[in-house]
Design an enzyme around this catalytic site. Sequence first.
Site, mmCIF file in Angstrom:
data_model
loop_
_atom_site.group_PDB
_atom_site.id
_atom_site.type_symbol
_atom_site.label_atom_id
_atom_site.label_comp_id
_atom_site.label_asym_id
_atom_site.label_seq_id
_atom_site.Cartn_x
_atom_site.Cartn_y
_atom_site.Cartn_z
ATOM 1 N N GLY A 1 0.778 -1.238 0.000
ATOM 2 C CA GLY A 1 0.000 0.000 0.000
ATOM 3 C C GLY A 1 0.810 1.290 0.000
ATOM 4 N N ARG B 1 6.650 -6.510 8.655
ATOM 5 C CA ARG B 1 6.809 -7.825 9.282
ATOM 6 C C ARG B 1 7.077 -8.920 8.259
ATOM 7 N NH1 ARG B 1 1.111 -7.783 12.008
ATOM 8 N NH2 ARG B 1 0.817 -6.960 9.908
ATOM 9 N N TYR C 1 -10.671 2.006 15.692
ATOM 10 C CA TYR C 1 -9.771 2.466 14.626
ATOM 11 C C TYR C 1 -9.783 3.995 14.580
ATOM 12 C CZ TYR C 1 -7.671 3.435 10.106
ATOM 13 O OH TYR C 1 -6.858 3.939 9.120
HETATM 14 P P1 NDP Z 1 -1.882 -1.908 3.793
HETATM 15 O O1 NDP Z 1 -2.575 -2.971 4.579
HETATM 16 O O2 NDP Z 1 -1.785 -2.068 2.328
HETATM 17 O O3 NDP Z 1 -0.439 -1.648 4.396
HETATM 18 C C1 NDP Z 1 -0.197 -1.625 5.777
HETATM 19 C C2 NDP Z 1 1.280 -1.759 6.025
HETATM 20 O O4 NDP Z 1 1.501 -1.693 7.446
HETATM 21 C C3 NDP Z 1 1.834 -3.081 5.541
HETATM 22 O O5 NDP Z 1 3.072 -2.839 4.907
HETATM 23 C C4 NDP Z 1 2.048 -3.880 6.823
HETATM 24 O O6 NDP Z 1 3.179 -4.711 6.663
HETATM 25 C C5 NDP Z 1 2.352 -2.757 7.811
HETATM 26 N N1 NDP Z 1 2.119 -3.166 9.189
HETATM 27 C C6 NDP Z 1 0.942 -3.505 9.780
HETATM 28 N N2 NDP Z 1 1.146 -3.864 11.054
HETATM 29 C C7 NDP Z 1 2.480 -3.737 11.281
HETATM 30 C C8 NDP Z 1 3.303 -3.956 12.401
HETATM 31 N N3 NDP Z 1 2.786 -4.375 13.562
HETATM 32 N N4 NDP Z 1 4.633 -3.740 12.291
HETATM 33 C C9 NDP Z 1 5.159 -3.299 11.122
HETATM 34 N N5 NDP Z 1 4.423 -3.071 10.023
HETATM 35 C C10 NDP Z 1 3.099 -3.287 10.104
HETATM 36 O O7 NDP Z 1 -2.691 -0.582 4.153
HETATM 37 P P2 NDP Z 1 -2.458 0.959 3.723
HETATM 38 O O8 NDP Z 1 -1.274 1.138 2.886
HETATM 39 O O9 NDP Z 1 -3.758 1.442 3.223
HETATM 40 O O10 NDP Z 1 -2.249 1.581 5.166
HETATM 41 C C11 NDP Z 1 -1.112 2.329 5.531
HETATM 42 C C12 NDP Z 1 -1.526 3.354 6.567
HETATM 43 O O11 NDP Z 1 -2.476 4.232 6.010
HETATM 44 C C13 NDP Z 1 -2.161 2.770 7.824
HETATM 45 O O12 NDP Z 1 -1.683 3.478 8.941
HETATM 46 C C14 NDP Z 1 -3.652 3.039 7.601
HETATM 47 O O13 NDP Z 1 -4.342 3.143 8.823
HETATM 48 C C15 NDP Z 1 -3.591 4.346 6.875
HETATM 49 N N6 NDP Z 1 -4.747 4.719 6.077
HETATM 50 C C16 NDP Z 1 -5.243 3.900 5.111
HETATM 51 C C17 NDP Z 1 -6.321 4.303 4.350
HETATM 52 C C18 NDP Z 1 -6.936 3.418 3.332
HETATM 53 O O14 NDP Z 1 -8.127 3.626 3.003
HETATM 54 N N7 NDP Z 1 -6.222 2.486 2.728
HETATM 55 C C19 NDP Z 1 -6.896 5.630 4.509
HETATM 56 C C20 NDP Z 1 -6.310 6.410 5.554
HETATM 57 C C21 NDP Z 1 -5.257 5.979 6.278
HETATM 58 P P3 NDP Z 1 3.349 -6.184 7.263
HETATM 59 O O15 NDP Z 1 2.006 -6.839 7.231
HETATM 60 O O16 NDP Z 1 4.369 -6.809 6.353
HETATM 61 O O17 NDP Z 1 3.888 -5.954 8.642
HETATM 62 C C1 8X3 Z 2 -8.814 4.368 6.467
HETATM 63 C C2 8X3 Z 2 -9.966 4.818 5.666
HETATM 64 O O1 8X3 Z 2 -12.465 4.816 5.439
HETATM 65 O O2 8X3 Z 2 -11.598 3.629 7.337
HETATM 66 O O3 8X3 Z 2 -8.368 5.243 7.404
HETATM 67 O O4 8X3 Z 2 -11.564 6.020 7.288
HETATM 68 S S1 8X3 Z 2 -11.460 4.820 6.492
#
Ligand code: NDP
Ligand code: 8X3
Length: 250
Positions: A11, A32, A151
Amino acid sequence: MIAYITGATSGFGRACAKRLAKLGYDVILNGRRKELLASLGQEIEDKYGVHVWLANYDVRELDAVKQSVADLPASWQAIDVLINNAGLAVGLTNIQDGDFDDWNRMIDTNIKGLLYVTRLISPLMIARGKGHIINIGSVAGKDVYGGGNVYCATKHAVDALNKAMRIDMLAYGVKVSQIAPGAAETEFSIVRFKGNKEAADKVYEGYKPLTEEDIADAVEYLVKLPPHVCVNDLIITSLNQANASIIHKK
Ligand code: NDP
Ligand code: 8X3
């Protein structure tokens, strides 16, 4: 130039790592999933010719975070940009039906993990009198929506911590910015719905959500600003999303 990106295996984190490498940054990649981290590192080295350091740990494990930062060679400690991105939502239920383990995973990752990494990296920036911490918050840190309770609370905490860090870093030349995205199609919803792809796909039906590249564009904008300019907070949604709870779907 060196950038440290947490949650780089997927992501936003992965897109930001590639984008910063394209801009010439050597990158420290955290996540991870070791194999994904290694293959991304190889891809970045091959494609962009920059150096890569793998920081394969779980941000919830304080000892692992400490060890990983302590293991950084001196040449890798001159970190210019930290992207606090690792995070997740798990479950979408009312408080009265909530799962304790889901709550702990979100609180430990999104709040405590971000704090652990920031606590250990920010002194390196302060020592150099420069740096840029970019916190990935969410529209869920600005509003709440049904079932999003914990969340949303974790992302409200990121919103508060971003403002607090901005104050704490002010005297040291370290920029602090938050990017607060709306819905983006990454692995986010697959994780939230515990592998249920059908439920995940429904989140993005009927409109064009953000992509990980849109967030990489924002990061590129932030890191290219002149030294005297700091964007404190950036809310980005797709055209069809007004806030955390209102998305216009066809
Ligand atoms: P993804 O699930 O695609 O990516 C999440 C990343 O976080 C992965 O690389 C995962 O890697 C890593 N991760 C999760 N838990 C851990 C941990 N305990 N230690 C280290 N790494 C961790 O989601 P997004 O790219 O969408 O999310 C990225 C950020 O953006 C998050 O903080 C999310 O809350 C935020 N966000 C997302 C939105 C969305 O709609 N997609 C909107 C707004 C905010 P691995 O599993 O290999 O550890
Ligand atoms: C991730 C997007 O839609 O859950 O932060 O707010 S939403």
